[in-house]
Design a protein around this motif. Structure first.
Motif, PDB file in Angstrom:
ATOM      1  N   UNK A  30       0.814  -1.198   0.000  1.00  0.00           N
ATOM      2  CA  UNK A  30       0.000   0.000   0.000  1.00  0.00           C
ATOM      3  C   UNK A  30       0.849   1.250   0.000  1.00  0.00           C
ATOM      4  N   UNK A  31       0.284   2.331  -0.483  1.00  0.00           N
ATOM      5  CA  UNK A  31       1.042   3.574  -0.618  1.00  0.00           C
ATOM      6  C   UNK A  31       1.530   4.101   0.732  1.00  0.00           C
ATOM      7  N   UNK A  32       0.656   4.111   1.715  1.00  0.00           N
ATOM      8  CA  UNK A  32       1.013   4.701   3.002  1.00  0.00           C
ATOM      9  C   UNK A  32       2.069   3.869   3.728  1.00  0.00           C
ATOM     10  N   UNK A  33       1.957   2.555   3.668  1.00  0.00           N
ATOM     11  CA  UNK A  33       2.883   1.691   4.411  1.00  0.00           C
ATOM     12  C   UNK A  33       4.234   1.548   3.719  1.00  0.00           C
ATOM     13  N   UNK A  97      -6.668  -7.821 -21.666  1.00  0.00           N
ATOM     14  CA  UNK A  97      -6.816  -7.108 -20.394  1.00  0.00           C
ATOM     15  C   UNK A  97      -6.570  -8.042 -19.211  1.00  0.00           C
ATOM     16  N   UNK A  98      -7.258  -9.181 -19.206  1.00  0.00           N
ATOM     17  CA  UNK A  98      -7.131 -10.095 -18.070  1.00  0.00           C
ATOM     18  C   UNK A  98      -5.761 -10.773 -18.031  1.00  0.00           C
ATOM     19  N   UNK A  99      -5.166 -11.008 -19.181  1.00  0.00           N
ATOM     20  CA  UNK A  99      -3.816 -11.566 -19.200  1.00  0.00           C
ATOM     21  C   UNK A  99      -2.830 -10.589 -18.580  1.00  0.00           C
ATOM     22  N   UNK A 100      -2.959  -9.321 -18.944  1.00  0.00           N
ATOM     23  CA  UNK A 100      -2.033  -8.317 -18.404  1.00  0.00           C
ATOM     24  C   UNK A 100      -2.225  -8.143 -16.907  1.00  0.00           C
ATOM     25  N   UNK A 101      -3.465  -8.035 -16.455  1.00  0.00           N
ATOM     26  CA  UNK A 101      -3.691  -7.818 -15.022  1.00  0.00           C
ATOM     27  C   UNK A 101      -3.290  -9.045 -14.205  1.00  0.00           C
ATOM     28  N   UNK A 102      -3.402 -10.241 -14.799  1.00  0.00           N
ATOM     29  CA  UNK A 102      -2.964 -11.452 -14.095  1.00  0.00           C
ATOM     30  C   UNK A 102      -1.445 -11.540 -14.030  1.00  0.00           C
ATOM     31  N   UNK A 103      -0.774 -11.124 -15.095  1.00  0.00           N
ATOM     32  CA  UNK A 103       0.685 -11.186 -15.133  1.00  0.00           C
ATOM     33  C   UNK A 103       1.334 -10.063 -14.345  1.00  0.00           C
ATOM     34  N   UNK A 104       0.579  -8.986 -14.081  1.00  0.00           N
ATOM     35  CA  UNK A 104       1.114  -7.838 -13.351  1.00  0.00           C
ATOM     36  C   UNK A 104       0.170  -7.461 -12.205  1.00  0.00           C
ATOM     37  N   UNK A 105      -0.020  -8.372 -11.243  1.00  0.00           N
ATOM     38  CA  UNK A 105      -0.987  -8.102 -10.167  1.00  0.00           C
ATOM     39  C   UNK A 105      -0.610  -6.902  -9.306  1.00  0.00           C
ATOM     40  N   UNK A 106       0.691  -6.670  -9.114  1.00  0.00           N
ATOM     41  CA  UNK A 106       1.091  -5.513  -8.316  1.00  0.00           C
ATOM     42  C   UNK A 106       0.773  -4.220  -9.057  1.00  0.00           C
ATOM     43  N   UNK A 107       1.015  -4.204 -10.360  1.00  0.00           N
ATOM     44  CA  UNK A 107       0.673  -3.027 -11.155  1.00  0.00           C
ATOM     45  C   UNK A 107      -0.818  -2.767 -11.152  1.00  0.00           C
ATOM     46  N   UNK A 108      -1.626  -3.830 -11.242  1.00  0.00           N
ATOM     47  CA  UNK A 108      -3.078  -3.665 -11.203  1.00  0.00           C
ATOM     48  C   UNK A 108      -3.527  -3.159  -9.837  1.00  0.00           C
ATOM     49  N   UNK A 109      -2.901  -3.650  -8.771  1.00  0.00           N
ATOM     50  CA  UNK A 109      -3.241  -3.164  -7.435  1.00  0.00           C
ATOM     51  C   UNK A 109      -2.920  -1.683  -7.302  1.00  0.00           C
ATOM     52  N   UNK A 110      -1.804  -1.251  -7.865  1.00  0.00           N
ATOM     53  CA  UNK A 110      -1.449   0.168  -7.842  1.00  0.00           C
ATOM     54  C   UNK A 110      -2.517   0.984  -8.550  1.00  0.00           C
ATOM     55  N   UNK A 112      -5.779   0.065  -9.544  1.00  0.00           N
ATOM     56  CA  UNK A 112      -7.201  -0.066  -9.210  1.00  0.00           C
ATOM     57  C   UNK A 112      -7.498   0.090  -7.732  1.00  0.00           C
ATOM     58  N   UNK A 113      -6.502  -0.137  -6.877  1.00  0.00           N
ATOM     59  CA  UNK A 113      -6.744  -0.038  -5.438  1.00  0.00           C
ATOM     60  C   UNK A 113      -6.047   1.152  -4.802  1.00  0.00           C
ATOM     61  N   UNK A 169     -17.234  -3.703 -15.255  1.00  0.00           N
ATOM     62  CA  UNK A 169     -17.328  -5.129 -14.949  1.00  0.00           C
ATOM     63  C   UNK A 169     -15.963  -5.802 -15.085  1.00  0.00           C
ATOM     64  N   UNK A 170     -15.194  -5.424 -16.095  1.00  0.00           N
ATOM     65  CA  UNK A 170     -13.863  -6.008 -16.285  1.00  0.00           C
ATOM     66  C   UNK A 170     -12.949  -5.666 -15.118  1.00  0.00           C
ATOM     67  N   UNK A 171     -13.037  -4.442 -14.620  1.00  0.00           N
ATOM     68  CA  UNK A 171     -12.210  -4.042 -13.482  1.00  0.00           C
ATOM     69  C   UNK A 171     -12.530  -4.883 -12.249  1.00  0.00           C
ATOM     70  N   UNK A 172     -13.809  -5.047 -11.960  1.00  0.00           N
ATOM     71  CA  UNK A 172     -14.205  -5.836 -10.792  1.00  0.00           C
ATOM     72  C   UNK A 172     -13.817  -7.299 -10.963  1.00  0.00           C
ATOM     73  N   UNK A 173     -13.985  -7.807 -12.169  1.00  0.00           N
ATOM     74  CA  UNK A 173     -13.671  -9.204 -12.417  1.00  0.00           C
ATOM     75  C   UNK A 173     -12.166  -9.463 -12.332  1.00  0.00           C
ATOM     76  N   UNK A 174     -11.366  -8.485 -12.715  1.00  0.00           N
ATOM     77  CA  UNK A 174      -9.914  -8.637 -12.592  1.00  0.00           C
ATOM     78  C   UNK A 174      -9.511  -8.761 -11.122  1.00  0.00           C
ATOM     79  N   UNK A 175     -10.126  -7.964 -10.261  1.00  0.00           N
ATOM     80  CA  UNK A 175      -9.861  -8.091  -8.822  1.00  0.00           C
ATOM     81  C   UNK A 175     -10.207  -9.494  -8.336  1.00  0.00           C
TER      82      UNK A 175
END
Length: 214
Positions: A30-33, A97-110, A112-113, A169-175
């Protein structure tokens, strides 16, 4: 004999190392920690060098957002072949989209979260990325609708909401997919195609669902 000098690493390569370490740290902690000490250690450099190259924690986080956003949009665009049927284009775009978010979960967390919850400036960076993807999907659906209706002037506003809904929907499904063991990118894309394309296909055939009068 003099000491052997090691080749100095180019600045661009060193920056990418730092960004790799920062994305991993921000995405997982997370950004703060996340701390600059931790990022520097993971990158194998000194903390002063991180500040020298990327100025501050805020600037480093912004650089991470921009890099990951560019990579995601580029992956989606490159995954779609424009001369294929509409359902194949949508399938290819979702799979990319889903291939990229699966291969880069930390980037997706940055993206989308973290970026959405730590200030307007960070959120604006992600909003710009999302708007680009929505615009891309809008044009994809619009081209299909105009072809299906044989109407080159079929209005864009008729399908703009569909693109927004599909991207959301794609964003939520990627999470969900990233948090669910054994769900592949292909399975996630197929799930959304089965959910969305039946409705889109009916629209293309001028057979929309009509809300009840009351």
């Amino acid at each position: 004999m003099g000491a052997v000098k090691t080749k100095r690493m180019p600045r661009a390569v060193r920056e990418q190392q730092m960004l790799d370490a920062a994305v991993r740290t921000f995405g997982r902690r997370g950004y703060m920690a996340a701390s600059m000490d931790e990022i520097a250690e993971l990158a194998g450099v000194s903390k002063p060098l991180v500040y020298l190259y990327l100025n501050s924690k805020e600037d480093l986080f912004t650089a991470c957002i921009r890099r990951e956003a560019h990579a995601l949009t580029a992956a989606v665009r490159s995954g779609v072949q424009p001369d294929t049927p509409a359902d194949r284009q949508l399938w290819d775009g979702l799979r990319a989209f889903f291939t990229h978010t699966a291969q880069h979960p930390d980037g997706w967390a940055v993206l989308h979260l973290q970026a959405r919850t730590h200030g307007d400036a960070f959120a604006a960076e992600v909003t710009a990325m999302r708007e680009e993807i929505v615009a891309f999907v809008t044009q994809l659906i619009l081209a299909a609708a105009r072809a299906a209706h044989r109407d080159p002037d079929f209005p864009e506003h008729e399908i703009a909401g569909l693109a927004e809904a599909l991207v959301g929907a794609a964003e939520s499904l990627a999470d969900w997919a990233n948090a669910t063991p054994d769900v592949t990118a292909r399975q996630a894309a197929a799930t959304l195609m089965n959910f969305a394309w039946a409705g889109l296909g009916n629209l293309m055939n001028s057979d929309p669902w009509i809300p009840p009068v009351s």
